[in-house]
Design a protein around this motif. Structure first.
Motif, mmCIF file in Angstrom:
data_model
loop_
_atom_site.group_PDB
_atom_site.id
_atom_site.type_symbol
_atom_site.label_atom_id
_atom_site.label_comp_id
_atom_site.label_asym_id
_atom_site.label_seq_id
_atom_site.Cartn_x
_atom_site.Cartn_y
_atom_site.Cartn_z
ATOM 1 N N GLN A 165 4.507 -4.035 -12.027
ATOM 2 C CA GLN A 165 4.098 -4.254 -10.618
ATOM 3 C C GLN A 165 5.147 -3.949 -9.665
ATOM 4 O OE1 GLN A 165 1.878 -7.821 -10.869
ATOM 5 N NE2 GLN A 165 -0.026 -6.892 -11.315
ATOM 6 N N THR A 166 5.266 -3.175 -8.935
ATOM 7 C CA THR A 166 6.382 -2.932 -7.884
ATOM 8 C C THR A 166 6.114 -2.774 -6.498
ATOM 9 O OG1 THR A 166 7.410 -1.319 -9.805
ATOM 10 C CG2 THR A 166 8.420 -1.355 -7.680
ATOM 11 N N LYS A 167 6.761 -3.337 -5.543
ATOM 12 C CA LYS A 167 6.758 -3.456 -4.204
ATOM 13 C C LYS A 167 7.904 -3.589 -3.385
ATOM 14 C CE LYS A 167 5.228 -8.066 -3.400
ATOM 15 N NZ LYS A 167 4.342 -9.291 -2.788
ATOM 16 N N TYR A 168 7.825 -3.082 -2.174
ATOM 17 C CA TYR A 168 8.819 -3.357 -1.117
ATOM 18 C C TYR A 168 8.281 -4.235 -0.324
ATOM 19 C CZ TYR A 168 12.334 0.370 -2.280
ATOM 20 O OH TYR A 168 13.247 1.291 -2.933
ATOM 21 N N PHE A 169 9.184 -5.100 0.110
ATOM 22 C CA PHE A 169 8.688 -5.947 1.222
ATOM 23 C C PHE A 169 9.717 -6.577 2.188
ATOM 24 C CE2 PHE A 169 10.089 -8.965 -2.053
ATOM 25 C CZ PHE A 169 10.693 -10.022 -1.320
ATOM 26 N N TRP A 170 9.417 -6.675 3.497
ATOM 27 C CA TRP A 170 10.409 -7.463 4.386
ATOM 28 C C TRP A 170 9.519 -8.306 5.336
ATOM 29 C CZ3 TRP A 170 7.912 -2.783 4.458
ATOM 30 C CH2 TRP A 170 7.415 -2.224 5.740
ATOM 31 N N THR A 171 10.468 -8.988 6.086
ATOM 32 C CA THR A 171 9.825 -9.980 7.128
ATOM 33 C C THR A 171 9.973 -9.378 8.536
ATOM 34 O OG1 THR A 171 10.467 -11.951 5.768
ATOM 35 C CG2 THR A 171 10.024 -12.362 8.165
ATOM 36 N N GLN A 172 8.951 -9.261 9.234
ATOM 37 C CA GLN A 172 8.981 -8.419 10.373
ATOM 38 C C GLN A 172 8.193 -9.288 11.612
ATOM 39 O OE1 GLN A 172 9.550 -5.129 10.851
ATOM 40 N NE2 GLN A 172 9.614 -5.953 13.225
ATOM 41 N N THR A 173 9.170 -9.282 12.692
ATOM 42 C CA THR A 173 8.780 -10.083 13.729
ATOM 43 C C THR A 173 8.423 -9.217 14.902
ATOM 44 O OG1 THR A 173 10.625 -11.717 13.477
ATOM 45 C CG2 THR A 173 9.508 -11.454 15.572
ATOM 46 N N ILE A 201 4.934 -11.215 6.655
ATOM 47 C CA ILE A 201 5.749 -10.577 5.642
ATOM 48 C C ILE A 201 4.817 -8.727 5.616
ATOM 49 C CG2 ILE A 201 5.723 -10.083 3.207
ATOM 50 C CD1 ILE A 201 7.700 -12.195 4.237
ATOM 51 N N VAL A 202 5.560 -7.880 5.539
ATOM 52 C CA VAL A 202 5.055 -6.701 5.132
ATOM 53 C C VAL A 202 5.389 -6.246 4.313
ATOM 54 C CG1 VAL A 202 4.936 -4.416 6.572
ATOM 55 C CG2 VAL A 202 5.204 -6.316 7.872
ATOM 56 N N ALA A 203 4.508 -5.348 3.344
ATOM 57 C CA ALA A 203 4.761 -4.723 1.950
ATOM 58 C C ALA A 203 4.457 -3.551 1.837
ATOM 59 C CB ALA A 203 4.137 -5.896 1.082
ATOM 60 N N PHE A 204 5.028 -2.651 0.954
ATOM 61 C CA PHE A 204 4.378 -1.461 0.609
ATOM 62 C C PHE A 204 4.500 -1.487 -1.047
ATOM 63 C CE2 PHE A 204 5.761 2.740 -1.193
ATOM 64 C CZ PHE A 204 4.475 3.187 -0.528
ATOM 65 N N PRO A 205 3.266 -1.609 -1.298
ATOM 66 C CA PRO A 205 3.034 -1.844 -2.797
ATOM 67 C C PRO A 205 3.037 -0.310 -3.445
ATOM 68 C CG PRO A 205 0.956 -2.003 -1.908
ATOM 69 C CD PRO A 205 2.024 -1.953 -0.808
ATOM 70 N N LEU A 206 3.635 -0.319 -4.715
ATOM 71 C CA LEU A 206 3.559 0.917 -5.473
ATOM 72 C C LEU A 206 2.575 0.852 -6.423
ATOM 73 C CD1 LEU A 206 6.572 0.950 -4.204
ATOM 74 C CD2 LEU A 206 7.294 2.386 -6.251
ATOM 75 N N PRO A 207 2.007 1.974 -6.886
ATOM 76 C CA PRO A 207 0.713 1.493 -8.087
ATOM 77 C C PRO A 207 1.340 0.842 -9.197
ATOM 78 C CG PRO A 207 0.787 3.801 -7.089
ATOM 79 C CD PRO A 207 2.029 3.249 -6.582
ATOM 80 N N ASP A 208 0.270 0.073 -9.808
ATOM 81 C CA ASP A 208 0.606 -0.732 -10.955
ATOM 82 C C ASP A 208 0.778 0.375 -12.150
ATOM 83 O OD1 ASP A 208 0.528 -2.902 -9.778
ATOM 84 O OD2 ASP A 208 -1.321 -3.515 -10.703
ATOM 85 N N LEU A 209 1.695 0.212 -12.834
ATOM 86 C CA LEU A 209 2.154 1.175 -14.037
ATOM 87 C C LEU A 209 1.682 0.562 -15.365
ATOM 88 C CD1 LEU A 209 5.381 2.659 -13.037
ATOM 89 C CD2 LEU A 209 3.352 3.591 -12.507
ATOM 90 N N ASP A 210 0.588 0.887 -16.092
ATOM 91 C CA ASP A 210 0.462 0.120 -17.600
ATOM 92 C C ASP A 210 1.217 1.047 -18.247
ATOM 93 O OD1 ASP A 210 -0.478 -0.802 -19.617
ATOM 94 O OD2 ASP A 210 -2.752 -0.125 -19.240
ATOM 95 N N LEU A 211 2.250 0.498 -18.806
ATOM 96 C CA LEU A 211 3.240 0.950 -19.851
ATOM 97 C C LEU A 211 2.537 1.172 -21.022
ATOM 98 C CD1 LEU A 211 6.636 -0.534 -18.638
ATOM 99 C CD2 LEU A 211 5.425 1.645 -17.759
ATOM 100 N N SER A 212 1.684 0.351 -21.311
ATOM 101 C CA SER A 212 1.123 0.219 -22.753
ATOM 102 C C SER A 212 0.112 1.485 -23.152
ATOM 103 C CB SER A 212 0.432 -0.735 -23.027
ATOM 104 O OG SER A 212 -0.941 -0.719 -22.148
ATOM 105 N N ALA A 213 -0.107 2.357 -21.977
ATOM 106 C CA ALA A 213 -1.142 3.471 -22.084
ATOM 107 C C ALA A 213 -0.411 4.676 -22.609
ATOM 108 C CB ALA A 213 -1.839 3.751 -20.827
ATOM 109 N N GLY A 214 1.016 4.571 -22.600
ATOM 110 C CA GLY A 214 1.616 5.794 -22.801
ATOM 111 C C GLY A 214 1.202 7.134 -22.241
ATOM 112 N N LEU A 215 0.973 7.927 -23.456
ATOM 113 C CA LEU A 215 0.696 9.353 -22.881
ATOM 114 C C LEU A 215 -0.796 9.481 -22.413
ATOM 115 C CD1 LEU A 215 1.588 12.267 -22.958
ATOM 116 C CD2 LEU A 215 0.432 12.582 -25.316
#
Length: 322
Positions: free
Chosen positions: A170-178, A59-73
């Motif tokens: 939490q957001t990420k892209y992933f795919w299976t790579q051979t 598995i290969v992944a590209f994680p995006l940064p976590d977004l803490d929505l509670s922090a608002g501004l």
């Protein structure tokens, strides 16, 4: 660069991004990595080699940064697009062919996965805070659903009793790579970086406390975050003596030191920094950079083991010139 309510039009926060992550394996080595960082785009090209006599699937992944929505501004991500899951516009190629990757979004609240509950309520796609608050993003949600989310602690009262999400997205892209046996595989991806920005600084302020308490040019610990040297400061002062000017600091962070799950060091690591416009001034802690064009600087290292992250400061005159 840390935003406050009165300066929402003048600043945005930033978050560091990184490259792709492989599942831990000793069967794959990285032959080369070419990394280009600019204010408009980050491009990364890899060559991996399977050192075994059999195919390796991982598995290969590209994680995006976590977004803490509670922090608002108060969050560093407050100025980024809402209602767009792929807010970095990630694109991927393997051996020069475009490859679709699966986008996964999950939500965490107090250490618990609440993805299913939020998806059922139709609010999993709520994005970072924007001027105007979260009310427009909650407008389609029935009142009884909001009540249920409040009872679960997933929505709370923000300023002036406006609805505020409490989860971390939490957001990420992933795919299976051979990776074929004994062969090389080329993987390339591009995306838009998180760029922190602020306007209206004199050169004397670069490296000191700003109006919003952020240290521009220095780490909060007091260390020099961007290695701003005497020549850079002299260049800024020379510009100011020619005409009254305020500088806009732009900050990009690229995380190099985590998730190195392949075999051995990077055979060849090439870094290209693009400052966006010839008149911009750039500073970062990196040895051996040489100027290769009107806006570009380059460094190549053999058998590279990343020991530092890249924190890039770009200074433009007045409003951004890129």
């Amino acid at each position: 660069m840390w935003p406050l309510p009165g300066q929402a039009n003048d600043s945005t926060g930033f978050q560091g991004t990184t490259g792709i992550e492989l599942s831990a394996t000793r069967d794959i080595e990285m032959v080369s990595e070419d990394l280009r960082i600019g204010p408009d785009e980050i491009r990364v090209s890899y060559v991996f080699r399977n050192v075994t006599d059999h195919p390796v699937e991982t598995i290969v992944a590209f994680p995006l940064p976590d977004l803490d929505l509670s922090a608002g501004l108060e969050a560093p991500n407050w100025g980024f697009p809402v209602n767009k899951p792929d807010f970095l516009d990630f694109k991927l190629w393997v051996n020069d062919r475009p490859v679709p990757a699966t986008l996964e979004r999950r939500a965490q609240f107090k250490g618990q996965d609440v993805t299913r509950e939020l998806a059922a309520a139709g609010v999993l796609d709520i994005g970072p805070w924007k001027p105007g608050g979260y009310d427009p993003q909650f407008a389609h949600v029935p009142k009884e659903t909001i009540t249920r989310l409040r009872e679960a602690g997933l929505v709370t009262d923000g300023d002036d009793d406006h609805d505020m999400p409490t989860w971390v997205l939490q957001t990420k892209y992933f795919w299976t790579q051979t990776f074929p046996a004994g062969a090389e595989t080329r993987i390339r991806h591009v995306y838009k970086p998180f760029v922190g920005r602020m306007v209206g600084h004199k050169s004397a302020d670069i490296g000191g406390k700003t109006a919003v308490g952020r240290l521009v040019g220095e780490d909060r610990s007091g260390a020099d975050r961007y290695c701003i040297d005497g020549a850079t400061r002299k260049a800024l002062q020379t510009i100011e003596t020619r005409q009254p000017v305020l500088f806009s600091p732009w900050e990009i962070e690229y995380i190099l030191t985590t998730a190195r799950n392949w075999r051995g060091p990077i055979g060849r690591f090439r870094l290209v920094i693009d400052k966006g416009a010839p008149e911009n001034i750039v500073s970062l802690c990196w040895n051996g950079l040489r100027k290769t064009g009107p806006t570009t600087f380059e460094s190549t290292i053999r058998d590279y083991v990343p020991d530092r992250d890249i924190r890039l400061l770009i200074l433009s005159r007045g409003p951004a010139s890129f």
